[in-house]
Structure formats: C-alpha cells, structure tokens
Design an enzyme around this catalytic site. Structure first.
Site, PDB file in Angstrom:
ATOM      1  N   HIS A   1      41.479   7.877  -8.216  1.00 31.21           N
ATOM      2  CA  HIS A   1      41.914   8.367  -6.899  1.00 31.21           C
ATOM      3  C   HIS A   1      42.022   9.889  -6.861  1.00 31.21           C
ATOM      4  O   HIS A   1      42.152  10.464  -5.788  1.00 31.21           O
ATOM      5  CB  HIS A   1      43.246   7.716  -6.521  1.00 31.21           C
ATOM      6  CG  HIS A   1      43.093   6.269  -6.204  1.00 31.21           C
ATOM      7  ND1 HIS A   1      42.984   5.792  -4.922  1.00 31.21           N
ATOM      8  CD2 HIS A   1      42.971   5.188  -7.009  1.00 31.21           C
ATOM      9  CE1 HIS A   1      42.822   4.479  -4.950  1.00 31.21           C
ATOM     10  NE2 HIS A   1      42.812   4.093  -6.209  1.00 31.21           N
TER      11      HIS A   1
ATOM     12  N   ASP B   1      42.134  17.884  -4.116  1.00 35.95           N
ATOM     13  CA  ASP B   1      42.634  16.569  -3.716  1.00 35.95           C
ATOM     14  C   ASP B   1      41.500  15.564  -3.838  1.00 35.95           C
ATOM     15  O   ASP B   1      40.377  15.854  -3.411  1.00 35.95           O
ATOM     16  CB  ASP B   1      43.093  16.645  -2.243  1.00 35.95           C
ATOM     17  CG  ASP B   1      44.260  15.724  -1.942  1.00 35.95           C
ATOM     18  OD1 ASP B   1      44.452  14.744  -2.678  1.00 35.95           O
ATOM     19  OD2 ASP B   1      44.976  15.983  -0.963  1.00 35.95           O
TER      20      ASP B   1
HETATM   21  P1  ADQ Z   1      48.253  11.106  -2.334  1.00 33.14           P
HETATM   22  O1  ADQ Z   1      48.213  12.308  -3.206  1.00 33.14           O
HETATM   23  O2  ADQ Z   1      49.564  10.431  -2.157  1.00 33.14           O
HETATM   24  O3  ADQ Z   1      47.179  10.030  -2.781  1.00 33.14           O
HETATM   25  P2  ADQ Z   1      47.101  11.161   0.471  1.00 33.14           P
HETATM   26  O4  ADQ Z   1      45.749  10.594   0.366  1.00 33.14           O
HETATM   27  O5  ADQ Z   1      47.213  12.309   1.378  1.00 33.14           O
HETATM   28  O6  ADQ Z   1      47.699  11.657  -0.909  1.00 33.14           O
HETATM   29  O7  ADQ Z   1      48.046  10.009   0.985  1.00 33.14           O
HETATM   30  C1  ADQ Z   1      49.380  10.242   1.311  1.00 33.14           C
HETATM   31  C2  ADQ Z   1      49.917   9.059   2.102  1.00 33.14           C
HETATM   32  O8  ADQ Z   1      51.331   9.153   2.108  1.00 33.14           O
HETATM   33  C3  ADQ Z   1      49.428   9.033   3.524  1.00 33.14           C
HETATM   34  O9  ADQ Z   1      49.158   7.712   3.923  1.00 33.14           O
HETATM   35  C4  ADQ Z   1      50.592   9.626   4.285  1.00 33.14           C
HETATM   36  O10 ADQ Z   1      50.740   9.126   5.602  1.00 33.14           O
HETATM   37  C5  ADQ Z   1      51.772   9.183   3.440  1.00 33.14           C
HETATM   38  N1  ADQ Z   1      52.847  10.178   3.600  1.00 33.14           N
HETATM   39  C6  ADQ Z   1      52.827  11.468   3.254  1.00 33.14           C
HETATM   40  N2  ADQ Z   1      53.965  12.065   3.648  1.00 33.14           N
HETATM   41  C7  ADQ Z   1      54.709  11.132   4.246  1.00 33.14           C
HETATM   42  C8  ADQ Z   1      55.997  11.116   4.890  1.00 33.14           C
HETATM   43  N3  ADQ Z   1      56.739  12.212   5.024  1.00 33.14           N
HETATM   44  N4  ADQ Z   1      56.438   9.962   5.378  1.00 33.14           N
HETATM   45  C9  ADQ Z   1      55.699   8.853   5.271  1.00 33.14           C
HETATM   46  N5  ADQ Z   1      54.482   8.806   4.716  1.00 33.14           N
HETATM   47  C10 ADQ Z   1      53.997   9.927   4.200  1.00 33.14           C
HETATM   48  C11 ADQ Z   1      46.269   9.891  -3.869  1.00 33.14           C
HETATM   49  C12 ADQ Z   1      45.291  11.074  -4.074  1.00 33.14           C
HETATM   50  C13 ADQ Z   1      44.549  11.359  -2.778  1.00 33.14           C
HETATM   51  C14 ADQ Z   1      43.839  10.102  -2.297  1.00 33.14           C
HETATM   52  C15 ADQ Z   1      44.785   8.909  -2.275  1.00 33.14           C
HETATM   53  C16 ADQ Z   1      44.036   7.599  -2.035  1.00 33.14           C
HETATM   54  O11 ADQ Z   1      45.999  12.231  -4.516  1.00 33.14           O
HETATM   55  O12 ADQ Z   1      43.590  12.393  -2.965  1.00 33.14           O
HETATM   56  O13 ADQ Z   1      43.367  10.300  -0.971  1.00 33.14           O
HETATM   57  O14 ADQ Z   1      45.466   8.759  -3.518  1.00 33.14           O
HETATM   58  O15 ADQ Z   1      43.021   7.439  -2.965  1.00 33.14           O
END
Ligand code: ADQ
Length: 457
Positions: A157, A365
């Site tokens: 990921h 990312d």
């Molecule tokens: P993350 O680093 O966690 O994931 P991301 O893909 O942006 O990053 O996902 C974050 C998730 O958490 C989103 O669904 C978002 O809505 C939720 N989130 C963030 N802040 C929040 C808040 N304040 N309240 C509620 N929900 C919140 C890892 C990798 C990424 C990759 C994903 C999936 O780092 O690059 O996209 O896995 O593979």
C-alpha cells in the site's frame, strides 16, 4: 469458487460502513471483503503475557475475522519498531527518521513466523491467500516453510523506495528475497513496481525474461499494477445521507460566503502537512486581497502516538498553525481551523462537498484515497478543485487535478490562486475527467482485478 484469505496487520471491519473512520487500507479491505466468502486474519491490537497463538474468531459486518494477540515485546519490535520506525520512513524516503536496529528486524521475522504458524491450520488446499502491506513481507516465506503450496499474493500500500535508499537497510536483500516467495506482487503505480525491478536487476543481478517478468533468487513472481480506489457508491450514499447533507449545510453556513480549502490527513510526516501550511502562508502573503475571503479546514486526527517522531511533528504543526493564525487573523476571521479528531465518513463527505479546494499534498504517498474521496463528494454542477501533489500515487490517474510540487511553496501559492479563480466550465471539465478516473479504480474493481490475477485467470 475458492475462498479468499486476507491477511493484514490490523483488521478493522466497521459495523456501519458510513461511520467508518479507519485508515485507507482498512476501509478498502472491509469494502472488498464484504461481498466475498472469505476470512480476514491479523493482529487483534491486544497484548498477552506469553504468546499462545489462540485465535479469536468473530463475524463483523458479514466478514469473518480471526485475530491473535501478541506479546508486548513483539509489538515493540515488530510494530512500533520495524514496521513504523524502519520500513515506513524508509519506504517514504525519510532515511533521516529510519531506525536500523537489529532487534527490530528479529522481532519482525519472529512475528511473521508466529502469524504463519497460527494461520497454517486454517488454510484449505484451494484457498487464495492475499497478504497486505509492509508489516507482512516475510509471511509467504514462512508459509512456504510450513508446506503451504497455495497461490499467495502480496499487495504493497506504500511506495517502494529507490534502490539507492533501500540499500541503507541492513539485510535488504533478505527482505526482497522473501518477497519472491509470492506468486503475485501488486503495487498502486508502475513507478513503484519499476523501482522494485530496478533493485532486482541492478543490486541482485536478476534477469528480465522474454515474457517481461524479472527472475532472481531462482524465482520469477508476477509483478502487477493495481491502483486502489474508494467504494464509490458507498461514498456517494454517505455524502447523500442525512448526516452528510446536514454536515454540508453546517459547513456552508459556517463558511459564511468565504471559500473553504480542506485538508484531511492522518498526522504523518509523509503527508506534507507543514509544507501545506507553509504554502498556504505564502498564498496569504502573496494575495492580500484574498485574506478574509478564504480559510483552511485541516482535519488531522492524532496517530501512532507512541512513536516520538509523531510527537515532534504534532508540536511543529501546532506552532505553525498558531503562527499563521496569529499573524493573519482578524476579529471576525481565522485563516486556519485545525481539528485533531476523526470524523465519520458521511461527515467527511459533507465537508469535502462544501470546500472550494481540496488540498492533497503529500511528500510521498502510495496512493492517497482522500484525493478520490474529495472528487467523489463534489457537486457535478459546481465542483471544487483538487490540488494534488505529484508525489502521491494518485497523481498517475488524476492528471486533471492541479498538480503541484509541495516542496515549492510559491508553486503551492500559485496553484491556490488559480484554483480559487477557476471558471466553472473549467472546474466541471476537470472534475468530469477526475470522476471518470475515480470510478475506473473503484475498490470492487481493484479487488476483482487483483484476485483474478492471483488466480491466474
Ligand atoms: P493512509 O496513509 O491511511 O493509507 P489514505 O489513502 O489517504 O492514507 O487514506 C486515509 C483514509 O483515512 C481515508 O479514507 C480518509 O477518509 C480517512 N481519514 C483521514 N483522516 C480522517 C479523519 N480525520 N476522520 C476520519 N477519517 C479520516 C495507506 C497508504 C496510502 C494508500 C492507502 C490505501 O499510505 O497511500 O492510499 O493505504 O492503499
């Protein structure tokens, strides 16, 4: 049809999908498994005195989950240590933050061996096994040692690091060799896949076969690109739910005719939060006429509190937000609203929709699902503008966003000015391209493509 066994460090199947606030991986996997006859195995998040391997099995929102407790030393060395202090920073190119302690690597291998031993008896001959993320790279090797012959796939990921940085990791070759025990290794983008191939070809002396695969360590797994997406219909339903619409109304009212910029991120140095605030500060400096007309809603729940680095970044962000607010605020306007809490998915959807600009500016990312959520939440007739870092995996698909280099604050400032001034026709045209890309990578399609490739269809 064969069963699917999903393995990931943390297992988090929300009982109410609209309420989900788990990280990207958990949200995606629970959406993917809900329709599958399968099992989700991982760490319970709990510790025990002595490791027993006892399994706790339960049904969560239609998904069967099997959980195991770990010893405190395991958690310290494997999770807080090797996963969070070694591989996470290294894979995000922060060698300055990477810890290279031998005990972490030993704990990492021990826990992967323990996971494999606990999972082994649950595996039936025609099960497909799909292992997730950097916590679990050696799992296939351990399962193979126990005689497992099933098809085993891995999905990363995060980004894969460049060869020149990967070689700073002691035993890097051993780590990559263990990857080659998988039948299929999946990445979000061709860039991450190419970096692994580059390492294998140039560091290990691997060879490119006639069919395009790379052979090394006597094996030639399939490498594939499977960009992850969001559960589009689920997200649209969350946006249109009572709470989603109420949140939109609340935000629109509280914006009081000002344009809202929104950022939603876990508190992590890879997300480029300081650079984002600095870019916004630059924008306020460059555009005095815009002061008082915009504000930034930055939603950043605290995470991984037990790792010192996160305490540091938290303190720096607090100071920076305070400085910007102190310098620019007026009696009836504050440039930054900085919120340290999680929100339900339907609430996030309402916030995104009320925003004129979505700021997604990580320094590195794997994908970034917030970018896709922001796009999906928009009003097709009057959409907001996505400002997206070129260093997010999502930039490979979302070329209709305003693509920025988050290290260059003047570039961020220019992009913000352009986004705020963008005519409606251009916003609609860009959004249509973005939404088509978001639909094309729906999490259900992502799952189906990966599973088909793992099955060898
Ligand atoms: P993350 O680093 O966690 O994931 P991301 O893909 O942006 O990053 O996902 C974050 C998730 O958490 C989103 O669904 C978002 O809505 C939720 N989130 C963030 N802040 C929040 C808040 N304040 N309240 C509620 N929900 C919140 C890892 C990798 C990424 C990759 C994903 C999936 O780092 O690059 O996209 O896995 O593979």
């Amino acid at each position: 049809m064969s069963r699917l066994i999903v393995v990931s460090n943390r297992v988090s199947a929300p009982t109410d999908p609209a309420a989900g606030s788990a990280g990207g991986l958990a949200m995606a996997l629970s959406a993917a498994l809900r329709k599958y006859d399968g099992l989700w195995f991982g760490w319970s998040g709990e510790t025990c005195e002595t490791f027993t391997g006892a399994l706790k099995t339960e049904d969560r929102a239609g998904v069967t989950v099997a959980l195991v407790d770990l010893e405190a030393q395991d958690v310290d060395e494997y999770y807080n240590g090797y996963a969070n202090k070694t591989l996470w920073p290294l894979f995000h190119h922060r060698v300055d933050l990477t810890a290279y302690e031998r005990s972490y690597g030993e704990g990492y291998e021990r826990v992967n061996r323990r996971f494999a031993e606990v999972l082994r008896p649950l595996i039936q001959p025609d099960d497909l096994i799909w292992i997730h993320d950097y916590h679990m790279i050696p799992m296939a090797r351990e399962l193979r040692r126990l005689g497992v012959k099933n098809r085993i796939g891995f999905f990363l990921h995060t980004p894969w690091p460049v060869r020149q940085l990967l070689v700073t990791l002691p035993f890097h070759r051993r780590l990559v060799e263990s990857l080659f025990d998988y039948d299929l290794i999946g990445f979000h983008t061709a860039e991450w896949r190419d970096l692994l191939e580059d390492y294998v070809l140039h560091e290990v002396g691997g060879e490119r076969l006639a069919d395009g695969r790379v052979e090394a360590f006597g094996r030639a797994p399939q490498l594939g690109v499977f960009p992850i997406g969001i559960d589009v219909e689920g997200f649209l339903a969350a946006r249109d739910s009572v709470l989603g619409r109420r949140t939109y109304d609340r935000m629109a009212a509280s914006a009081a005719f000002r344009s809202m910029l929104v950022g939603v991120d876990r508190l992590d140095y890879s997300k480029g939060l300081e650079e984002r605030l600095l870019g916004y500060e630059q924008f306020l400096q460059d555009n005095p006429d815009r002061r008082g007309q915009v504000f930034l809603l930055q939603v950043t729940p605290l995470s991984r509190d037990d790792v010192d680095t996160y305490q540091d970044i938290r303190a720096r962000l607090d100071a920076l937000a305070g400085r910007i607010n102190g310098a620019f605020a007026d009696m009836d306007w504050q440039p930054i609203r900085y919120l340290n809490r999680t929100y339900r998915r339907d609430q996030l959807a309402g916030m995104y929709r009320a925003a004129r600009v979505g700021l997604v500016t990580p320094l590195r990312d794997g994908m970034n699902l917030v970018a896709k959520e922001f796009v999906a939440a928009q009003d097709p007739e009057d959409p907001g503008v996505l400002v997206l870092s070129r260093f997010a995996g999502a930039a490979a698909e979302l070329g209709d966003a305003l693509i920025v280099n988050p290290y260059a604050r003047e570039e961020m400032s220019d992009a913000l000015r352009r986004a705020l001034a963008m005519p409606r026709e251009e916003r609609i045209a860009r959004w249509q391209g973005l939404m088509a890309a978001v639909r094309a990578s729906d999490v259900g399609l992502w799952r189906d493509r990966y599973v088909a490739a793992l099955r060898g269809d």
